[in-house]
Scaffold this motif. Structure first.
Motif, short mmCIF file in Angstrom:
data_model
loop_
_atom_site.label_atom_id
_atom_site.label_comp_id
_atom_site.label_asym_id
_atom_site.label_seq_id
_atom_site.Cartn_x
_atom_site.Cartn_y
_atom_site.Cartn_z
N GLN A 1 0.95 -1.09 0.12
CA GLN A 1 0.14 -0.05 -0.02
C GLN A 1 0.99 1.06 -0.03
O GLN A 1 1.48 1.39 1.06
N TYR B 1 1.12 14.65 -7.18
CA TYR B 1 -0.20 14.89 -7.53
C TYR B 1 -1.07 13.97 -6.33
O TYR B 1 -0.81 12.98 -6.49
N PRO C 1 -4.77 13.66 -5.18
CA PRO C 1 -6.27 14.14 -5.44
C PRO C 1 -7.01 13.56 -4.41
O PRO C 1 -6.70 12.39 -3.55
N TYR D 1 -11.03 11.60 -3.97
CA TYR D 1 -12.18 11.15 -4.75
C TYR D 1 -13.17 10.89 -3.61
O TYR D 1 -12.91 10.57 -2.41
N LEU E 1 -13.59 13.07 -8.55
CA LEU E 1 -12.61 13.82 -8.09
C LEU E 1 -13.29 14.97 -7.29
O LEU E 1 -14.02 15.76 -7.94
N PHE F 1 -11.65 8.84 -0.92
CA PHE F 1 -10.49 8.15 -1.23
C PHE F 1 -9.35 9.25 -1.33
O PHE F 1 -9.54 10.05 -2.21
N SER G 1 0.00 10.21 -7.21
CA SER G 1 0.55 9.85 -8.50
C SER G 1 1.81 10.54 -8.78
O SER G 1 2.01 11.48 -8.10
N GLY H 1 3.85 9.77 -15.14
CA GLY H 1 4.07 8.56 -15.86
C GLY H 1 3.90 7.36 -15.16
O GLY H 1 4.03 6.20 -15.63
N TYR H 2 3.09 7.54 -14.14
CA TYR H 2 2.86 6.14 -13.30
C TYR H 2 1.34 6.09 -13.08
O TYR H 2 0.66 7.26 -12.85
N ALA H 3 0.59 5.01 -12.71
CA ALA H 3 -0.82 5.08 -12.31
C ALA H 3 -0.93 5.67 -11.05
O ALA H 3 -0.23 5.64 -10.11
N LEU H 4 -2.21 5.99 -10.94
CA LEU H 4 -2.66 6.51 -9.56
C LEU H 4 -2.71 5.79 -8.46
O LEU H 4 -3.20 4.49 -8.74
N PHE I 1 -4.35 4.51 -4.96
CA PHE I 1 -5.55 4.80 -3.80
C PHE I 1 -5.26 4.40 -2.43
O PHE I 1 -4.67 3.40 -2.37
N LYS J 1 -7.18 3.13 1.01
CA LYS J 1 -8.23 2.05 1.27
C LYS J 1 -9.67 2.70 1.53
O LYS J 1 -10.55 2.05 1.48
#
Lengths: 113, 111
Positions: free
Chosen positions: B2, B32, B34, B36, B46, B89, B93, B96-99, B101, B103
């Motif tokens: 995680q 970044y 965020p 959600y 978002l 949530f 990020s 160039g890489y995925a977000l 989250f 838990k």
């Protein structure tokens, strides 16, 4: 006018069956994703496509096969369904690969009996 | 593993109170952050986001506080309303890489 739409919203099926979920986005985005949300609400990325090219393929059983016919559509086919596949599957889209601003569909709840 | 740790898992706040949800991360390359919001039967949406060059961002009753040195960020919901009851949530990020989250936190605002 739904931005990211998924069908079907609910699927109930028996173990061993095959099922598909379809997703379409009308936002003009170039990247689409599949996320799995389990019963504890944890969101786990499964796949991502950018302009029809697979860019993320997380550790997912090969029973799961995504397909992107064009950048506005991303489908998910699941073979030989297992009890543990029961979850809510979310499609999402973004402008640009790996953007942190995702637009999610309403989800497809899959129940495997 | 995680990469974003979120707490508490659930939160009950009275109407008019302040809801606070905390997140911590390890990867200093994240740029970044965020938040959600997810209502039952809906997909996450978002709510508000921040970049590490600022320490706070406010949008209406929602504020993100960011502490770069502590590698922590939090969401404050002022004057919480029953309509704010949802799962929140945090995420992080890097380019160039995925977000990634957290838990999730299930917030219930009681009348």
């Amino acid at each position: 006018d739904t931005a990211v739409s998924q069908t079907p919203k609910y699927l109930v099926t028996q173990m061993g069956n095959d099922k598909s979920i379809k997703c379409e986005q009308n936002l003009g985005h170039d990247t689409m994703y599949w996320y799995k949300q389990d019963s504890k609400k944890f969101l786990k990325i499964m796949f991502s496509y950018n302009n029809k090219e697979l860019i993320i393929n997380e550790t997912v059983p090969n029973r799961f096969s995504p397909k992107s016919p064009d950048k506005a559509h991303l489908n998910l086919h699941i073979n030989s369904l297992e009890l543990g596949d029961s979850a809510v599957y979310f499609c999402a889209s973004s402008q640009g690969s790996f953007s942190g601003e995702l637009f999610f569909g309403e989800g497809s709840r899959l129940t495997v009996l | 593993q995680q990469q974003v740790k979120q707490s508490p898992q659930s939160l009950i706040v009275q109407k008019g109170g302040i809801s606070i949800i905390n997140c911590a991360y390890e990867n200093t390359a994240f740029d970044y952050f965020p938040w959600y919001q997810q209502f039952p039967g809906k997909g996450p949406a978002l709510l508000i986001a921040i970049r590490p060059d600022v320490s706070e961002k406010k949008e209406g009753r929602f504020t993100i506080s960011f502490n770069k040195s502590a590698k922590q960020f939090s969401l404050h919901i002022m004057d919480s309303q029953p309509g704010d009851s949802a799962t929140y949530f945090c995420a992080a990020s890097r380019t160039g890489y995925a977000l990634n989250f957290g838990k999730g936190t299930s917030l219930l605002v009681t009348p």
